[in-house]
Design an enzyme around this catalytic site. Sequence first.
Site, PDB file in Angstrom:
ATOM      1  N   GLN A 343       7.259   8.880  -5.772  1.00 42.32           N
ATOM      2  CA  GLN A 343       8.241   8.744  -6.851  1.00 42.32           C
ATOM      3  C   GLN A 343       8.890  10.091  -7.171  1.00 42.32           C
ATOM      4  O   GLN A 343      10.113  10.177  -7.365  1.00 42.32           O
ATOM      5  CB  GLN A 343       7.560   8.189  -8.110  1.00 42.32           C
ATOM      6  CG  GLN A 343       8.518   7.768  -9.208  1.00 42.32           C
ATOM      7  CD  GLN A 343       9.275   6.499  -8.857  1.00 42.32           C
ATOM      8  OE1 GLN A 343       8.873   5.755  -7.970  1.00 42.32           O
ATOM      9  NE2 GLN A 343      10.393   6.261  -9.547  1.00 42.32           N
ATOM     10  N   GLY A 346      11.474  10.946  -4.745  1.00 44.54           N
ATOM     11  CA  GLY A 346      12.640  10.062  -4.742  1.00 44.54           C
ATOM     12  C   GLY A 346      12.897   9.460  -3.377  1.00 44.54           C
ATOM     13  O   GLY A 346      11.974   9.047  -2.677  1.00 44.54           O
ATOM     14  N   GLU A 370     -15.119   1.101   4.776  1.00 48.04           N
ATOM     15  CA  GLU A 370     -16.471   1.520   4.388  1.00 48.04           C
ATOM     16  C   GLU A 370     -16.839   1.021   2.992  1.00 48.04           C
ATOM     17  O   GLU A 370     -17.457   1.718   2.188  1.00 48.04           O
ATOM     18  CB  GLU A 370     -16.628   3.043   4.496  1.00 48.04           C
ATOM     19  CG  GLU A 370     -16.541   3.511   5.937  1.00 48.04           C
ATOM     20  CD  GLU A 370     -17.137   4.881   6.177  1.00 48.04           C
ATOM     21  OE1 GLU A 370     -18.150   5.225   5.523  1.00 48.04           O
ATOM     22  OE2 GLU A 370     -16.606   5.607   7.031  1.00 48.04           O
TER      23      GLU A 370
END
Length: 386
Positions: A343, A346, A370
């Site tokens: 984020q 961008g 796992e």
Amino acid sequence: MTDFLSTGMLPDEYSQLAKTVRDFAREVVAPVAARHDADHSFPYEIVAGMAEMGLFGLPFPEEYGGMGGDYFALCLALEELGKVDQSVAVTLEAGVSLGAMPVYRFGTEAQKQEWLPLLASGQALGAFGLTEAGGGTDAGATKTTARLDDGHWIINGSKQFITNSGTDITRLVTVTAVTGNTGGRREISAIMVPVPTSGFTAEPAYDKVGWNASDTHPLSFDDVRVPAENLLGERGRGYANFLQILDEGRIAIAALAVGAAQGCVDESVRYARERAAFGQPIGAYQAIQFKIARMEARAQAARTAYYDAAALMLSGKPFKKQAAIAKLVASEAAMDNARDATQIHGGYGFMNEYTVARHYRDSKILEIGEGTTEVQLMLIARELGF
């Protein structure tokens, strides 16, 4: 071990190891990581470099060709590699904690002498065959079978999602198989299968979302015949022994995940200083600062969790709950940090050429492999008495 947990200061031998691997990760691994990821190619030259550094032998005694270190040293190496390339990190993790460690923990002296020097050298890889189609988390429901015939085990069945199982340097696959039925209870044992062996096939590699430079295959066993002495550990204890290996492996995966989480922080700090918007670096905006601050807090909390689990393990104390906590918080930190880093970047964060994009794709499996997140919660709750 516990002395530096409260101070955050690593002893010199650990800090020097971390720095050496950090430099290797930045100078050797990082420049080729995107290419191997895009090509879905196994990084043989990187594995050779790690072998030369002795990383595959870190936790094993020198008498078996190891470096005489410990499991925490392995975790530090995994954290540094995980910052730049999770595929490379998991190749080391699986080769050591899943491929070689079962031999070290449960093998006879003859088995150790035969296999550990080879696996610890990094010139050959070992794999751990537990998961099966339709089984998943219920690994005890294995349908693979092995029967004794004239001094040999005859193995039939299949395994799924097995790391390091189909490379040109894979030399050993240890598998769980049903070897009998006692008192109405299925007997599950572990058996070592040298590679190549007639009847053993590594099927075509998976087309994965992430970890594209890590080798992962389904395996099939069609009347695979290996000597009876290839039984690893006590007959009927294969499943229980492998659960112990998974407890240890969760600490290693947590370390790898911490590396990924920290790598996302580092990339985001660098980008926030360089990327300008509305006349100033985006790092000048409190919204970005706070997002990165939370990312750093997650990484540090997860690091403390795996340090704590490793300290208990090396001191010989029970560590199952702490290993589950470390795996839980570290894998979630990696996934959350990868999302936030994407984020922050961008549109660039959606481009595969950027490290954070690779972390975004790679990190999801940390919440599955796992032991899923749900398994970790179950283990923690069980240790609390539920």
